[in-house]
Motif scaffolding. Structure first.
Motif, short mmCIF file in Angstrom:
data_model
loop_
_atom_site.label_atom_id
_atom_site.label_comp_id
_atom_site.label_asym_id
_atom_site.label_seq_id
_atom_site.Cartn_x
_atom_site.Cartn_y
_atom_site.Cartn_z
N VAL A 370 21.54 10.65 59.36
CA VAL A 370 22.62 9.54 59.12
C VAL A 370 23.46 9.48 58.01
O VAL A 370 24.71 9.47 57.83
CB VAL A 370 22.14 7.93 59.35
N ASP A 371 22.57 9.82 56.95
CA ASP A 371 23.28 10.03 55.69
C ASP A 371 23.08 11.62 55.32
O ASP A 371 22.03 12.14 54.69
CB ASP A 371 22.53 9.31 54.60
N GLY A 372 24.33 12.38 55.49
CA GLY A 372 24.27 13.61 55.16
C GLY A 372 24.19 14.64 56.25
O GLY A 372 24.18 16.10 55.87
N GLY A 373 23.83 14.27 57.50
CA GLY A 373 23.75 15.07 58.57
C GLY A 373 25.07 15.63 59.04
O GLY A 373 26.17 15.07 58.99
N LEU A 374 24.88 16.80 59.44
CA LEU A 374 26.24 17.74 60.07
C LEU A 374 26.97 17.00 61.08
O LEU A 374 28.48 16.85 60.95
CB LEU A 374 25.71 18.92 60.38
N LEU A 375 26.33 16.39 62.09
CA LEU A 375 26.89 15.42 63.08
C LEU A 375 27.50 14.08 62.74
O LEU A 375 28.00 13.56 63.67
CB LEU A 375 25.97 15.24 64.36
N TYR A 376 27.11 13.81 61.55
CA TYR A 376 27.57 12.44 60.90
C TYR A 376 28.39 12.51 59.70
O TYR A 376 28.59 11.69 58.97
CB TYR A 376 26.38 11.78 60.37
N GLY A 377 29.18 13.69 59.74
CA GLY A 377 30.19 13.87 58.89
C GLY A 377 29.59 14.42 57.22
O GLY A 377 30.50 14.28 56.44
N GLY A 378 28.53 14.75 57.39
CA GLY A 378 27.85 15.16 55.92
C GLY A 378 28.23 16.67 55.52
O GLY A 378 27.65 16.96 54.69
N SER A 380 27.65 20.81 55.72
CA SER A 380 26.59 21.85 56.15
C SER A 380 25.45 21.96 55.15
O SER A 380 24.52 22.50 55.08
CB SER A 380 27.04 23.22 56.51
N ALA A 381 25.65 21.13 53.92
CA ALA A 381 24.56 21.19 52.99
C ALA A 381 23.34 21.01 53.07
O ALA A 381 22.35 21.73 52.79
CB ALA A 381 25.32 20.28 51.60
N LEU A 382 23.08 19.93 53.65
CA LEU A 382 21.77 19.47 53.95
C LEU A 382 21.00 20.40 55.02
O LEU A 382 19.97 20.70 54.89
CB LEU A 382 21.79 17.98 54.74
N LEU A 383 21.81 20.73 56.03
CA LEU A 383 21.32 21.77 57.06
C LEU A 383 21.00 23.13 56.42
O LEU A 383 19.86 23.73 56.60
CB LEU A 383 22.62 22.09 58.34
N ILE A 384 21.67 23.81 55.43
CA ILE A 384 21.44 25.03 54.70
C ILE A 384 20.13 24.68 54.03
O ILE A 384 19.31 25.39 53.96
CB ILE A 384 22.64 25.22 53.74
N THR A 385 20.09 23.58 53.42
CA THR A 385 18.73 23.28 52.45
C THR A 385 17.60 23.32 53.45
O THR A 385 16.30 23.65 53.19
CB THR A 385 18.82 21.70 51.71
N GLN A 386 17.62 22.47 54.67
CA GLN A 386 16.55 22.67 55.68
C GLN A 386 16.05 23.88 55.86
O GLN A 386 14.89 24.26 56.27
CB GLN A 386 16.85 21.55 56.73
#
Length: 447
Positions: A370-378, A380-386
């Protein structure tokens, strides 16, 4: 009137004496909000740890039920001893590597043998409670490997592996993500261990199963996979229900706080993902095989649980259900691919459940948080980190496991003899039978 006054005085005296005898209520003790919170958090963490410990029974039942009766005693022995050995070695070495102070973000270098107070962790609970909670997590990572290498592994070789994963392989990953290491600094989210615990166990299981080879009779000469049914699907189902129950300690307990209101949300997300995983696997196998597959559906529930473990706090209930449902489909495809394409024999599906779905769930945090996810407008930064985190843990675990199992194979040997395997590891490794007095059906050729 005089009698009533005397009785009232006696009652007041007794009540005062009882209050003075209760710690924290006596005059002068005056409990504070802070001390009450510490007590609640400690009790919560310990109870959650006890639930995670009970998951060892779940793993033992799943593995024993999904394999043959002639190896049940060996499986129970391995599950007992990987926890026992792991508890000791993690206390002496693993915890310090995982949570000790470091200078490069790679592994801790202080506090071996619990010679430090670990004040830098800023714990709100006593250190022994935290150590116990982390110990049962370490044991979970170690025991995952047992299922993938079941029915043909030397007992002594498995004990050596359990020692090393609890002392080094698992704690290093734990430091990277939970102990202040480089992935934690980067902002990777793995709240309760889809990657730290499950993928570490899953990837180690992959390497172990690859090096040890398939069971006798698993594949025909032309490479066709031959099903080797487990001896007790009911026992396997009991194990899955125990694991599902224990996961309510695994995920909500990772808050380390019984006063944290998020424990309700985490428990709900955990349950929804498991239910969605089981339901989707049932539907998918029904459509694919024309009948709903029992063993795969049981693993579907576990797939949902493993997948949601990373993001149980970060996602909302809808995201949890979607992640669990997708994991329920992925588990079927993964089991087929590993068995029929890669020709890796995994009797219980541990590689798919823990390795594949653990990585999948961790990556999905980058999309559904919800906070930072790609599908919630966050973005791609978090997705790349994951993705970086998942890839790094895979590389570390695969390389170290390859070295470990390679050394064991070249020295003591990983595998029992073919004669011992056909006879059963209960007799060959332990000189006993799990079902003494019961007549076993004669095995098929090469089984």
């Amino acid at each position: 009137m005089k009698t009533k006054s005397v009785n009232k005085g006696i009652i007041l005296t007794i009540m005062t004496a009882l209050l003075l005898a209760i710690p924290g209520v006596a005059l002068g003790a005056d409990p504070t909000v802070e001390s009450n919170a510490i007590a609640i958090d400690t009790i919560w963490t310990l109870i959650a740890g006890f639930l995670v410990f009970f998951m060892q029974a779940g793993f033992a039942m799943v593995e024993a039920g999904f394999t043959r009766a002639k190896n049940a005693g060996n499986i129970i022995m391995k599950n007992l001893m990987d926890f026992s050995i792991g508890s000791i070695i993690y206390w002496l070495f693993g915890f310090a590597i995982m949570f000790g102070i470091d200078k490069a973000g790679l592994f801790g270098t202080t506090g071996f043998g619990m010679s430090d107070t670990f004040e830098h962790l800023g714990l709100s609970i006593p250190l022994p409670a935290f150590l116990l909670f982390q110990t049962v997590f370490a044991a979970t990572a170690a025991t995952i490997v047992s299922g993938a290498m079941a029915e043909r592994t030397k007992f002594i070789s498995y004990m050596i592996y359990s020692f090393v994963i609890s002392a080094i392989i698992y704690p290093v990953v734990g430091h990277w993500i939970w102990g202040g290491g480089w992935l934690m600094e980067r902002g990777m989210i793995d709240f309760a261990g889809s990657t730290v615990v499950h993928s570490v166990g899953g990837w180690a299981a992959l390497i172990g199963a690859l090096l040890i080879g398939p069971r006798v009779g698993k594949y025909t000469k032309d490479g066709k996979s031959h099903a080797i049914p487990g001896h007790n699907i009911t026992l396997g189902a009991l194990g899955v229900f125990i694991l599902w129950f224990g996961w309510f300690g695994f995920n909500p307990g990772s808050t380390l706080s019984g006063t944290n209101p998020d424990i309700g949300k985490i428990a709900l997300n955990t349950n929804l993902a498991a239910a969605a995983g089981a339901a989707m696997t049932m539907i998918f196998t029904w459509l694919k095989y024309k009948k709903p597959d029992v063993s795969l559906t049981l693993n579907g529930a576990l797939a949902g649980l493993v997948a949601i473990t990373a993001g149980c706090l970060a996602v909302d209930p809808l995201g949890a259900a979607v992640i669990g449902a997708l994991a329920g489909i992925l588990i079927v495809l993964s089991v087929e691919f590993i068995d029929q394409v890669l020709k890796i024999d995994d009797p219980v599906g541990a590689i798919s459940v823990h390795g594949v779905c653990g990585c999948f769930g961790t990556i999905m945090v980058g999309a559904f948080a919800v906070d930072g996810g790609l599908l919630y407008g966050g973005g791609s930064a978090l997705l790349i980190t994951q993705l970086i985190g998942v890839a790094s843990v895979f590389a570390w675990t695969a390389v170290t496991s390859l070295i470990l199992f390679g050394i064991i194979k070249a020295t003591l040997g990983l595998r029992v003899s073919e004669e011992e395997e056909v006879m059963g590891l209960d007799i060959g490794e332990h000189g006993m039978e799990a079902y003494s007095g019961f007549e076993m059906k004669a095995p098929s050729v090469n089984l």
